[in-house]
Design a protein around this motif. Structure first.
Motif, PDB file in Angstrom:
ATOM      1  N   TRP A  66       0.836  -1.191   0.000  1.00 17.50           N
ATOM      2  CA  TRP A  66       0.000   0.000   0.000  1.00 17.50           C
ATOM      3  C   TRP A  66       0.882   1.257   0.000  1.00 17.50           C
ATOM      4  CZ3 TRP A  66       0.174   3.812   3.676  1.00 17.50           C
ATOM      5  CH2 TRP A  66       0.718   3.503   4.925  1.00 17.50           C
ATOM      6  N   VAL A  67       0.398   2.274  -0.694  1.00 18.70           N
ATOM      7  CA  VAL A  67       1.121   3.547  -0.746  1.00 18.70           C
ATOM      8  C   VAL A  67       0.289   4.680  -0.138  1.00 18.70           C
ATOM      9  CG1 VAL A  67       2.609   2.939  -2.684  1.00 18.70           C
ATOM     10  CG2 VAL A  67       0.339   3.918  -3.129  1.00 18.70           C
ATOM     11  N   SER A  68      -1.042   4.549  -0.197  1.00 19.79           N
ATOM     12  CA  SER A  68      -1.954   5.495   0.442  1.00 19.79           C
ATOM     13  C   SER A  68      -3.137   4.706   0.971  1.00 19.79           C
ATOM     14  CB  SER A  68      -2.455   6.557  -0.550  1.00 19.79           C
ATOM     15  OG  SER A  68      -1.393   7.289  -1.105  1.00 19.79           O
ATOM     16  N   LYS A  69      -3.706   5.143   2.079  1.00 15.80           N
ATOM     17  CA  LYS A  69      -4.872   4.437   2.594  1.00 15.80           C
ATOM     18  C   LYS A  69      -5.646   5.326   3.562  1.00 15.80           C
ATOM     19  CE  LYS A  69      -2.629   2.127   6.558  1.00 15.80           C
ATOM     20  NZ  LYS A  69      -2.370   0.816   7.204  1.00 15.80           N
ATOM     21  N   SER A  70      -6.903   4.969   3.759  1.00 20.07           N
ATOM     22  CA  SER A  70      -7.745   5.658   4.726  1.00 20.07           C
ATOM     23  C   SER A  70      -8.188   4.658   5.785  1.00 20.07           C
ATOM     24  CB  SER A  70      -8.972   6.270   4.039  1.00 20.07           C
ATOM     25  OG  SER A  70      -9.682   7.118   4.927  1.00 20.07           O
ATOM     26  N   VAL A  71      -8.210   5.133   7.040  1.00 25.54           N
ATOM     27  CA  VAL A  71      -8.591   4.257   8.152  1.00 25.54           C
ATOM     28  C   VAL A  71      -9.596   4.979   9.045  1.00 25.54           C
ATOM     29  CG1 VAL A  71      -6.349   3.101   8.139  1.00 25.54           C
ATOM     30  CG2 VAL A  71      -6.717   5.046   9.673  1.00 25.54           C
ATOM     31  N   LYS A 107       6.009  13.853  -4.129  1.00 26.96           N
ATOM     32  CA  LYS A 107       6.077  13.916  -5.584  1.00 26.96           C
ATOM     33  C   LYS A 107       4.674  13.971  -6.184  1.00 26.96           C
ATOM     34  CE  LYS A 107      10.540  13.523  -5.363  1.00 26.96           C
ATOM     35  NZ  LYS A 107      11.388  14.724  -5.566  1.00 26.96           N
ATOM     36  N   ASN A 108       4.650  14.289  -7.475  1.00 25.49           N
ATOM     37  CA  ASN A 108       3.386  14.446  -8.183  1.00 25.49           C
ATOM     38  C   ASN A 108       2.484  13.229  -8.028  1.00 25.49           C
ATOM     39  OD1 ASN A 108       1.577  14.278 -10.691  1.00 25.49           O
ATOM     40  ND2 ASN A 108       2.330  16.381 -10.808  1.00 25.49           N
ATOM     41  N   ASN A 109       3.065  12.026  -8.187  1.00 23.54           N
ATOM     42  CA  ASN A 109       2.238  10.811  -8.115  1.00 23.54           C
ATOM     43  C   ASN A 109       1.684  10.583  -6.710  1.00 23.54           C
ATOM     44  OD1 ASN A 109       5.035  10.108  -7.380  1.00 23.54           O
ATOM     45  ND2 ASN A 109       4.236   8.036  -7.151  1.00 23.54           N
ATOM     46  N   GLU A 110       2.403  11.030  -5.677  1.00 22.92           N
ATOM     47  CA  GLU A 110       1.907  10.898  -4.315  1.00 22.92           C
ATOM     48  C   GLU A 110       0.719  11.825  -4.081  1.00 22.92           C
ATOM     49  OE1 GLU A 110       5.399   9.755  -1.334  1.00 22.92           O
ATOM     50  OE2 GLU A 110       5.962  11.470  -2.585  1.00 22.92           O
ATOM     51  N   PHE A 111       0.814  13.028  -4.606  1.00 23.42           N
ATOM     52  CA  PHE A 111      -0.327  13.939  -4.503  1.00 23.42           C
ATOM     53  C   PHE A 111      -1.528  13.396  -5.279  1.00 23.42           C
ATOM     54  CE2 PHE A 111       2.850  17.334  -3.459  1.00 23.42           C
ATOM     55  CZ  PHE A 111       2.268  17.737  -2.265  1.00 23.42           C
ATOM     56  N   TYR A 112      -1.265  12.806  -6.452  1.00 23.77           N
ATOM     57  CA  TYR A 112      -2.358  12.253  -7.252  1.00 23.77           C
ATOM     58  C   TYR A 112      -3.072  11.132  -6.505  1.00 23.77           C
ATOM     59  CZ  TYR A 112      -4.885  10.137 -11.150  1.00 23.77           C
ATOM     60  OH  TYR A 112      -5.865   9.623 -11.949  1.00 23.77           O
ATOM     61  N   ASN A 113      -2.304  10.226  -5.899  1.00 19.07           N
ATOM     62  CA  ASN A 113      -2.920   9.167  -5.089  1.00 19.07           C
ATOM     63  C   ASN A 113      -3.758   9.760  -3.960  1.00 19.07           C
ATOM     64  OD1 ASN A 113      -1.792   7.067  -6.572  1.00 19.07           O
ATOM     65  ND2 ASN A 113       0.011   6.909  -5.262  1.00 19.07           N
ATOM     66  N   MET A 114      -3.237  10.815  -3.357  1.00 18.49           N
ATOM     67  CA  MET A 114      -3.953  11.468  -2.273  1.00 18.49           C
ATOM     68  C   MET A 114      -5.298  12.013  -2.735  1.00 18.49           C
ATOM     69  SD  MET A 114      -2.781  14.844  -0.109  1.00 18.49           S
ATOM     70  CE  MET A 114      -3.300  15.981  -1.426  1.00 18.49           C
ATOM     71  N   PHE A 115      -5.303  12.679  -3.887  1.00 17.30           N
ATOM     72  CA  PHE A 115      -6.559  13.255  -4.379  1.00 17.30           C
ATOM     73  C   PHE A 115      -7.546  12.181  -4.836  1.00 17.30           C
ATOM     74  CE2 PHE A 115      -3.978  17.212  -4.953  1.00 17.30           C
ATOM     75  CZ  PHE A 115      -4.717  17.976  -4.071  1.00 17.30           C
ATOM     76  N   ILE A 116      -7.040  11.093  -5.401  1.00 21.86           N
ATOM     77  CA  ILE A 116      -7.909   9.956  -5.722  1.00 21.86           C
ATOM     78  C   ILE A 116      -8.576   9.446  -4.456  1.00 21.86           C
ATOM     79  CG2 ILE A 116      -7.910   7.532  -6.443  1.00 21.86           C
ATOM     80  CD1 ILE A 116      -7.780   9.337  -8.820  1.00 21.86           C
ATOM     81  N   MET A 117      -7.814   9.361  -3.382  1.00 21.38           N
ATOM     82  CA  MET A 117      -8.340   8.917  -2.088  1.00 21.38           C
ATOM     83  C   MET A 117      -9.359   9.927  -1.545  1.00 21.38           C
ATOM     84  SD  MET A 117      -6.218   7.777   1.322  1.00 21.38           S
ATOM     85  CE  MET A 117      -5.119   9.208   1.224  1.00 21.38           C
ATOM     86  N   TYR A 118      -9.044  11.206  -1.620  1.00 25.64           N
ATOM     87  CA  TYR A 118      -9.989  12.235  -1.170  1.00 25.64           C
ATOM     88  C   TYR A 118     -11.354  12.045  -1.840  1.00 25.64           C
ATOM     89  CZ  TYR A 118      -6.494  15.434   0.963  1.00 25.64           C
ATOM     90  OH  TYR A 118      -5.545  16.032   1.755  1.00 25.64           O
ATOM     91  N   LYS A 119     -11.308  11.896  -3.163  1.00 25.28           N
ATOM     92  CA  LYS A 119     -12.557  11.798  -3.925  1.00 25.28           C
ATOM     93  C   LYS A 119     -13.319  10.533  -3.575  1.00 25.28           C
ATOM     94  CE  LYS A 119     -14.388  11.790  -8.641  1.00 25.28           C
ATOM     95  NZ  LYS A 119     -14.059  11.719 -10.086  1.00 25.28           N
ATOM     96  N   ASP A 120     -12.621   9.413  -3.468  1.00 21.70           N
ATOM     97  CA  ASP A 120     -13.283   8.150  -3.126  1.00 21.70           C
ATOM     98  C   ASP A 120     -13.958   8.227  -1.769  1.00 21.70           C
ATOM     99  OD1 ASP A 120     -13.008   5.387  -1.558  1.00 21.70           O
ATOM    100  OD2 ASP A 120     -13.277   4.916  -3.682  1.00 21.70           O
ATOM    101  N   ARG A 121     -13.246   8.752  -0.761  1.00 17.79           N
ATOM    102  CA  ARG A 121     -13.819   8.801   0.578  1.00 17.79           C
ATOM    103  C   ARG A 121     -14.950   9.824   0.659  1.00 17.79           C
ATOM    104  NH1 ARG A 121     -14.156   4.903   1.121  1.00 17.79           N
ATOM    105  NH2 ARG A 121     -14.778   5.141   3.306  1.00 17.79           N
TER     106      ARG A 121
END
Length: 318
Positions: A66-71, A107-121
């Motif tokens: 895992w690189v990003s996750k919500s708990v 990095k850019n890809n880390e921010f992108y994963n973060m925003f994907i997570m924001y939207k999903d949650r």
């Protein structure tokens, strides 16, 4: 000469006292709080310490890790019992597995994963019964309210509309009724025309510092098009990732490891289409150079100092 101004986004009264920027004070850099090392054995959010945290609600994986996750937040602000008047879900969104990650080095890809997570949650929490608003925010460093140093944001579903948002919605609604146009369309037009406070401008986003703001150096990232948060496309999230990566690199050069808060202001839920006509999603970035003092707390006035145009020159990018 000091002046009284109005923060156009929320109607707050702000005393503009530029000379106060020269008052003696400690640096906001907090360099001693820069986290070292990708892994911390005592951190519940580090990869490898999964047994320390409650249920995971969302995961992004790369190479089977895992690189990003919500708990689920172990210490929620609201009660998750739906029979409670203050019912709501509270989650912690771990932005990267790196313990030493932060917005100044992500990095850019880390921010992108973060925003994907924001939207999903956001999409998940907005569908819960009785929810009227979903709040996304981030605190960085103790001075800005963070309790743990591992990079994370938070998301909370609320059964009521927060007072701060009620004020913003009312200001936008009144402007629309009087002027016949969306207030943010006017702001976009004026800021681009004057080009004094614009940090970044594209077809989708305007990044600028308001002429009058409650907080020194506050930056607004404004979505130009009328859309709900769940309607934001992946291409727009990619551009937003570029904006965040570049903005925070520039901010670090100017302010060092400065504490900050981020919060996203979105539309109320299940309140009709009028809000979509009058309100645009925007993100507040608030450097915590100065804390609120007794004057602000006792009077409701805010005090702003510093030269916005000079700050913008150092943050501007394409």
């Amino acid at each position: 000469m000091n002046e009284l101004g109005i923060d156009i986004l929320n109607g707050s009264k702000v005393i503009i006292a530029k000379e106060r920027v020269n008052k003696p004070m400690d640096s906001c850099g907090e360099s001693k709080n820069i986290v070292q090392g990708e892994y911390n054995i005592d951190c519940p959010f580090c990869r490898g310490n999964e047994s320390m945290v409650p249920e995971e609600t969302f995961i992004i994986e790369e190479d089977n890790n895992w690189v990003s996750k919500s708990v689920i937040n172990k210490y929620p602000i609201l009660d998750d019992d739906i029979s409670n008047q203050l019912y709501g879900r509270h989650e912690v969104m771990v932005e990267t597995y790196r313990h030493d990650g932060n917005f100044y080095n992500m990095k850019n890809n880390e921010f992108y994963n973060m925003f994907i997570m924001y939207k999903d949650r956001y999409e998940s929490l907005m569908d819960e019964r009785g929810i009227k608003y979903v709040c996304i925010f981030k605190n960085y460093l103790r001075q800005a309210g963070a309790s743990l140093m591992h990079p994370h944001s938070q998301i909370i579903s609320l059964p009521l509309i927060p007072p701060e948002l009620e004020r913003e919605y009312e200001i936008c609604r009144d402007y629309y009724e009087k002027m016949g146009i969306n207030m943010y369309e006017h702001i976009i037009s004026q800021e681009i025309k004057e080009d004094k406070r614009v940090i970044y401008n594209s077809d989708e986003f305007l990044v600028f510092m308001p002429q009058v703001s409650r907080f020194v150096g506050e930056t607004i990232i404004l979505l130009k098009k009328n859309k709900y948060f769940e309607e934001i496309k992946n291409d727009e999230l990619k551009e937003l990732s570029y904006i965040f990566e570049t903005y925070f690199k520039n901010m670090y050069k100017e302010n060092g490891n400065c504490p900050f808060n981020i919060y996203i202001h979105t539309h109320p839920l299940n309140e009709g289409e009028m809000y979509k006509k009058t309100f645009n999603i925007h993100i507040h970035i608030v450097p915590r150079k100065f804390n609120l003092g007794g004057f602000e707390l006792s009077t409701g006035f805010y005090v702003s100092c510093g030269n916005v145009e000079e700050i913008i020159k150092k943050l501007k990018f394409k």
